[in-house]
Design an enzyme around this catalytic site. Structure first.
Site, PDB file in Angstrom:
ATOM      1  N   LYS A   1       2.181   6.596  -2.619  1.00 16.02           N
ATOM      2  CA  LYS A   1       3.453   6.376  -1.936  1.00 16.02           C
ATOM      3  C   LYS A   1       4.538   5.927  -2.908  1.00 16.02           C
ATOM      4  CE  LYS A   1       0.230   6.348   1.210  1.00 16.02           C
ATOM      5  NZ  LYS A   1      -0.091   7.029   2.409  1.00 16.02           N
TER       6      LYS A   1
ATOM      7  N   ALA B   1      -1.609  -0.241  -0.921  1.00 16.05           N
ATOM      8  CA  ALA B   1      -1.248   1.183  -0.893  1.00 16.05           C
ATOM      9  C   ALA B   1       0.262   1.407  -0.844  1.00 16.05           C
ATOM     10  CB  ALA B   1      -1.909   1.868   0.299  1.00 16.05           C
TER      11      ALA B   1
ATOM     12  N   ASP C   1      -6.368  -4.253  -0.318  1.00 15.38           N
ATOM     13  CA  ASP C   1      -5.986  -2.842  -0.373  1.00 15.38           C
ATOM     14  C   ASP C   1      -4.472  -2.782  -0.513  1.00 15.38           C
ATOM     15  OD1 ASP C   1      -5.636  -0.140  -0.128  1.00 15.38           O
ATOM     16  OD2 ASP C   1      -6.634   0.066   1.809  1.00 15.38           O
TER      17      ASP C   1
HETATM   18  C1  LMR Z   1      -1.779   7.113   6.352  1.00 14.01           C
HETATM   19  O1  LMR Z   1      -2.240   6.034   6.735  1.00 14.01           O
HETATM   20  O2  LMR Z   1      -1.207   7.897   7.120  1.00 14.01           O
HETATM   21  C2  LMR Z   1      -1.869   7.498   4.905  1.00 14.01           C
HETATM   22  O3  LMR Z   1      -2.449   6.470   4.173  1.00 14.01           O
HETATM   23  C3  LMR Z   1      -2.498   8.799   4.658  1.00 14.01           C
HETATM   24  C4  LMR Z   1      -3.991   8.787   4.771  1.00 14.01           C
HETATM   25  O4  LMR Z   1      -4.687   9.109   3.806  1.00 14.01           O
HETATM   26  O5  LMR Z   1      -4.507   8.460   5.852  1.00 14.01           O
END
Ligand code: LMR
Length: 395
Positions: free
Chosen positions: A243, A210, A208
């Site tokens: 992000k 992100a 993953d």
């Molecule tokens: C988080 O972990 O705060 C972010 O990835 C937003 C989410 O979708 O949870």
């Protein structure tokens, strides 16, 4: 027909967003949801995104459907951003998804169809939505050890011992970089050992990604993923552009399977079929912004320096918070904050102490002590450090 329903309990992130929005105190500090903020607390649209959007509005001639996989240009630039040529394109099957969340869900659906009995191994501390997404696809999960709470570093022994227990055909979910919520990343040597172990045991990694670009650099952050892809026959990837392109609400993600060339078309067709069953075509606008930026040298360079600025602000906040807590408490127990990567660290606080910080100091973090470092600025750092020292003194 709906009398039998009760609304599901929201995960901690969503509940905290709501509580923060409802708090009338002016000096409140949001260290909850993983959203980048500048020193003034804003999440601005990136300049490169604005420029790409202007170009798209000017040049776009139709908004008719694309293919189920989404725009080819988006898939190509994302393959290159993530895999950096580590494997030939003949091994890569991918579809655009509405955000990284849907990418995780679609990969889970893919696993469910291929091997429903597989256990999905998840780091003991992980993104709060991972477990619900895995369960929603009807898959079974198990935790593996990851964080050493004493040192705030990787529990190397526990991690590798648990990897060594996984069964052939199981799947291990790994955070590509900027581990959420611990901030603890694998080093290149750890990735190499992980790859060797997974290869020996026939375990499939599911990466993953992100926060690419928020750890060390775009390429360094993808180093582990690229190593796994080059070494192993099968890898699953879910990635998000929320992000690193600041495209949160546009929902831009990609689900990818890296497989042997003979299986590539089957995987591409299966992923496309899964998309058709849930959202059909992925949203296009955000993905088009990404491909417009990445295919234009000037826009790409501009975007990269904006991303570098964001990363450096987070790194600076980490250093400053670590030093301020040390200053307030006289202990170097929080030194790990400066050494970790990405937006998050997990502070060693009890849920009741987190609650006190919220009630008495208007400082919002997740119940397990997860802090979004991008939510800090100079004033908030001082206040947060003092408040943490306060709750620790009350122990
Ligand atoms: C988080 O972990 O705060 C972010 O990835 C937003 C989410 O979708 O949870």
């Amino acid at each position: 027909m709906f009398e039998t329903l009760s609304a599901p309990k929201l995960d901690g992130i969503i509940a905290l967003m709501q509580a923060f929005a409802d708090d009338p105190r002016e000096n409140k500090v949001d260290l909850g949801v993983g959203v980048y903020r500048d020193a003034a607390g804003r999440t601005p649209v990136m300049r490169a995104v604005k420029a790409a959007e202007a170009r798209i509005i000017e040049e776009q001639e139709t908004k008719s459907y694309l293919s189920l996989a989404g725009d080819r240009a988006f898939l190509e630039v994302m393959e290159s951003l993530l895999l950096g040529g580590a494997v030939p394109s003949a091994r890569v099957a991918a579809v655009g998804t509405p955000g990284g969340t849907a990418a995780v869900r679609q990969i889970c659906e893919l696993i469910k169809r291929a091997r429903p009995e597989a256990t999905i191994w998840v780091s003991a501390q992980t993104w709060p939505n991972h477990l619900p997404l895995i369960a929603a696809a009807g898959l079974h999960s198990q935790p593996y050890r990851y964080l050493d709470r004493e040192s705030g570093a990787l529990d190397r022994e526990g991690f590798f011992a648990d990897l060594g227990q996984m069964a052939t055909g199981d799947v291990v979910l790994l955070h590509g970089c900027c581990h959420n919520p611990t901030g603890v990343d694998l080093g290149l040597q750890d990735w190499a050992e992980t790859a060797a172990l997974l290869e020996r045991r026939g375990v499939v990694p599911f990466v993953d990604m992100a926060y690419q670009g928020f750890g060390e650099s775009l390429d360094a952050d993808a180093g582990g993923l690229r190593h796994l892809s080059a070494r192993l026959p099968e890898i699953l990837v879910a990635a998000s552009c929320s992000k690193n392109f600041g495209l949160y609400r546009e929902r831009v993600g990609i689900a990818m399977a890296v497989v042997e060339p003979a299986l590539r078309d089957t995987l591409a067709g299966t992923l496309a079929g899964l998309s058709r069953q849930s959202f059909a075509f992925p949203p296009d606008h955000g993905g088009r912004v990404v491909s417009t930026i990445l295919r234009d040298t000037k826009l790409r360079n501009g975007w990269q320096s904006e991303l570098d600025e964001m990363r450096m602000r987070v790194v600076e906040n980490r250093r400053a918070l670590s030093a301020a807590i040390q200053n307030e408490t006289g202990s170097d127990r929080f030194g790990f904050i400066a050494a970790q990567h990405g937006m998050f660290s997990l502070l060693p606080l009890e849920p009741a102490e987190v609650e006190t910080l919220r009630k008495n100091h208007a400082i919002y973090m997740l119940g397990d002590g997860r802090v979004n470092m991008a939510g800090l600025n100079a004033a908030a750092i001082e206040r947060t450090a003092r408040a943490i020292a306060d709750v620790l003194r009350a122990r």
